[in-house]
Design a protein around this motif. Sequence first.
Motif, PDB file in Angstrom:
ATOM      1  N   LEU A  24      12.784   7.700   6.398  1.00 50.35           N
ATOM      2  CA  LEU A  24      11.584   7.599   5.094  1.00 50.35           C
ATOM      3  C   LEU A  24      11.730   6.027   4.979  1.00 50.35           C
ATOM      4  N   MET A  25      12.459   5.224   5.888  1.00 53.88           N
ATOM      5  CA  MET A  25      11.997   4.278   6.400  1.00 53.88           C
ATOM      6  C   MET A  25      11.861   3.310   6.465  1.00 53.88           C
ATOM      7  N   LEU A  26      11.671   4.398   8.125  1.00 53.51           N
ATOM      8  CA  LEU A  26      10.179   4.237   9.699  1.00 53.51           C
ATOM      9  C   LEU A  26       9.139   4.514   8.869  1.00 53.51           C
ATOM     10  N   ILE A  27       9.184   5.496   8.130  1.00 53.74           N
ATOM     11  CA  ILE A  27       7.699   6.087   7.782  1.00 53.74           C
ATOM     12  C   ILE A  27       6.555   5.484   6.793  1.00 53.74           C
ATOM     13  N   ALA A  28       7.548   4.589   5.893  1.00 55.04           N
ATOM     14  CA  ALA A  28       7.349   4.403   4.317  1.00 55.04           C
ATOM     15  C   ALA A  28       6.707   2.139   4.102  1.00 55.04           C
ATOM     16  N   MET A  29       7.694   1.979   5.341  1.00 56.91           N
ATOM     17  CA  MET A  29       7.414   0.078   6.084  1.00 56.91           C
ATOM     18  C   MET A  29       5.964  -0.014   6.418  1.00 56.91           C
ATOM     19  N   PRO A  30       5.733   1.303   7.426  1.00 52.68           N
ATOM     20  CA  PRO A  30       3.765   0.380   7.660  1.00 52.68           C
ATOM     21  C   PRO A  30       3.682   0.992   6.573  1.00 52.68           C
ATOM     22  N   LEU A  31       3.281   2.514   6.089  1.00 54.96           N
ATOM     23  CA  LEU A  31       2.506   2.854   5.001  1.00 54.96           C
ATOM     24  C   LEU A  31       2.600   2.219   3.996  1.00 54.96           C
ATOM     25  N   ALA A  32       3.570   1.829   3.283  1.00 51.83           N
ATOM     26  CA  ALA A  32       3.211   0.194   2.554  1.00 51.83           C
ATOM     27  C   ALA A  32       2.782   0.012   2.421  1.00 51.83           C
ATOM     28  N   TRP A  33       2.469  -1.135   3.392  1.00 50.76           N
ATOM     29  CA  TRP A  33       2.039  -1.996   3.878  1.00 50.76           C
ATOM     30  C   TRP A  33       0.343  -2.302   3.698  1.00 50.76           C
ATOM     31  N   TRP A  34       0.313  -1.400   4.481  1.00 50.87           N
ATOM     32  CA  TRP A  34      -1.387  -0.676   4.057  1.00 50.87           C
ATOM     33  C   TRP A  34      -1.775  -0.340   3.462  1.00 50.87           C
ATOM     34  N   LEU A  35      -0.849   0.244   2.466  1.00 53.42           N
ATOM     35  CA  LEU A  35      -1.673   0.686   1.096  1.00 53.42           C
ATOM     36  C   LEU A  35      -1.447  -0.813   0.698  1.00 53.42           C
ATOM     37  N   SER A  36      -0.756  -1.663   0.061  1.00 54.82           N
ATOM     38  CA  SER A  36      -0.372  -2.556  -0.218  1.00 54.82           C
ATOM     39  C   SER A  36      -1.608  -3.907   0.144  1.00 54.82           C
ATOM     40  N   GLN A  37      -1.902  -3.492   1.357  1.00 63.71           N
ATOM     41  CA  GLN A  37      -2.863  -4.694   1.555  1.00 63.71           C
ATOM     42  C   GLN A  37      -4.655  -3.774   1.089  1.00 63.71           C
ATOM     43  N   LEU A  38      -4.597  -2.981   1.056  1.00 60.25           N
ATOM     44  CA  LEU A  38      -5.667  -1.782   1.649  1.00 60.25           C
ATOM     45  C   LEU A  38      -6.758  -2.618   0.421  1.00 60.25           C
ATOM     46  N   GLN A  39      -8.475  -2.487   1.265  1.00 63.88           N
ATOM     47  CA  GLN A  39      -9.011  -2.781  -0.136  1.00 63.88           C
ATOM     48  C   GLN A  39     -10.056  -1.608   0.505  1.00 63.88           C
ATOM     49  N   SER A  40     -10.232  -0.450  -0.462  1.00 68.85           N
ATOM     50  CA  SER A  40     -11.248   0.037  -1.029  1.00 68.85           C
ATOM     51  C   SER A  40     -11.050   0.823  -1.532  1.00 68.85           C
ATOM     52  N   ARG A  41     -12.904   1.898  -1.881  1.00 68.85           N
ATOM     53  CA  ARG A  41     -12.085   2.536  -2.951  1.00 68.85           C
ATOM     54  C   ARG A  41     -12.086   4.060  -2.788  1.00 68.85           C
ATOM     55  N   PHE A  42     -11.787   4.351  -1.612  1.00 72.79           N
ATOM     56  CA  PHE A  42     -10.213   5.109  -1.843  1.00 72.79           C
ATOM     57  C   PHE A  42      -9.427   4.796  -1.750  1.00 72.79           C
ATOM     58  N   LYS A  43      -8.843   3.452  -2.001  1.00 69.51           N
ATOM     59  CA  LYS A  43      -7.376   3.883  -1.804  1.00 69.51           C
ATOM     60  C   LYS A  43      -6.360   4.259  -3.112  1.00 69.51           C
ATOM     61  N   PRO A  44      -7.345   4.304  -4.424  1.00 65.23           N
ATOM     62  CA  PRO A  44      -6.342   5.708  -5.368  1.00 65.23           C
ATOM     63  C   PRO A  44      -6.400   6.845  -5.068  1.00 65.23           C
ATOM     64  N   VAL A  45      -7.398   7.703  -4.196  1.00 63.96           N
ATOM     65  CA  VAL A  45      -6.984   8.867  -3.420  1.00 63.96           C
ATOM     66  C   VAL A  45      -5.751   8.685  -2.420  1.00 63.96           C
ATOM     67  N   LEU A  46      -6.068   7.493  -1.751  1.00 59.95           N
ATOM     68  CA  LEU A  46      -4.647   8.300  -0.615  1.00 59.95           C
ATOM     69  C   LEU A  46      -2.941   7.563  -1.329  1.00 59.95           C
ATOM     70  N   GLU A  47      -3.145   6.782  -2.383  1.00 59.70           N
ATOM     71  CA  GLU A  47      -2.238   6.500  -3.032  1.00 59.70           C
ATOM     72  C   GLU A  47      -1.955   8.054  -3.909  1.00 59.70           C
TER      73      GLU A  47
END
Length: 241
Positions: A24-47
């Motif tokens: 989980l830590m290996l998967i969550a680290m890049p995914l969480a960073w990407w979500l924290s920097q993402l600027q998109s109208r689809f971000k709520p759907v991904l979250e």
Amino acid sequence: MVNPADFDAIRITLKLALVSTALLMLIAMPLAWWLSQLQSRFKPVLEAMVALPLVLPPTVLGFYLLVALGPQGVVGGTLESLGMQHLAFSFPGLVIGSVVYSLPFAVQPLQNAFSQVPQDLLDAAATMRAKPLDRFFSIIVPLTKHGFITAGVLSFAHTLGEFGVVLMIGGNIPGETQVVSTAIYDHVESLNYAGANTLSLGLLLFSVVVLALVYSLNRGAGRMLGGSVGSNTTKPQGGRS
């Protein structure tokens, strides 16, 4: 008293929690960073997709994982066509189910911690020609270590208490896929309330300790990040009159 079968369930549970948390830590680290920097109208759907296991009944998630990993499923059927064993009712299947079910508990603390890192620190490092990976591991990780600890602790603790998902995808095979939560269920079914109480009390005490640790870490992290942000946003008092 804890019998040998219960010790096996405890051993499998701890092994499952350790392996799942590491993945989980290996998967969550890049995914969480990407979500924290993402600027998109689809971000709520991904979250929402990441957070889906928080509201989806565990048996529903477990059922679809069982279908996918079983001999007739996409993953399980492909493995069998290659001469390998499908993953239903196996420890690897339990790991996959635990990783999917506990993903929000790893991603959300990391995403929240990443979002609080002052951008000016990263900009300053970029002007000094620090590469993205250098900035991540030299600035972001030290400032968000509380997020990593919280994510790891919550993921580990959540895996210990899983029931619906592990029962659906792993069954309840003693010595192979039986974990503490399903062992408690077995004790209750056989009216062995003393055995169920022993295992339940252990999980209860562990949960209290984990929650106390997480709240303590979050309180300390809030003070630390608050001071960091304050020190980076304070302006000189002297100015032109």
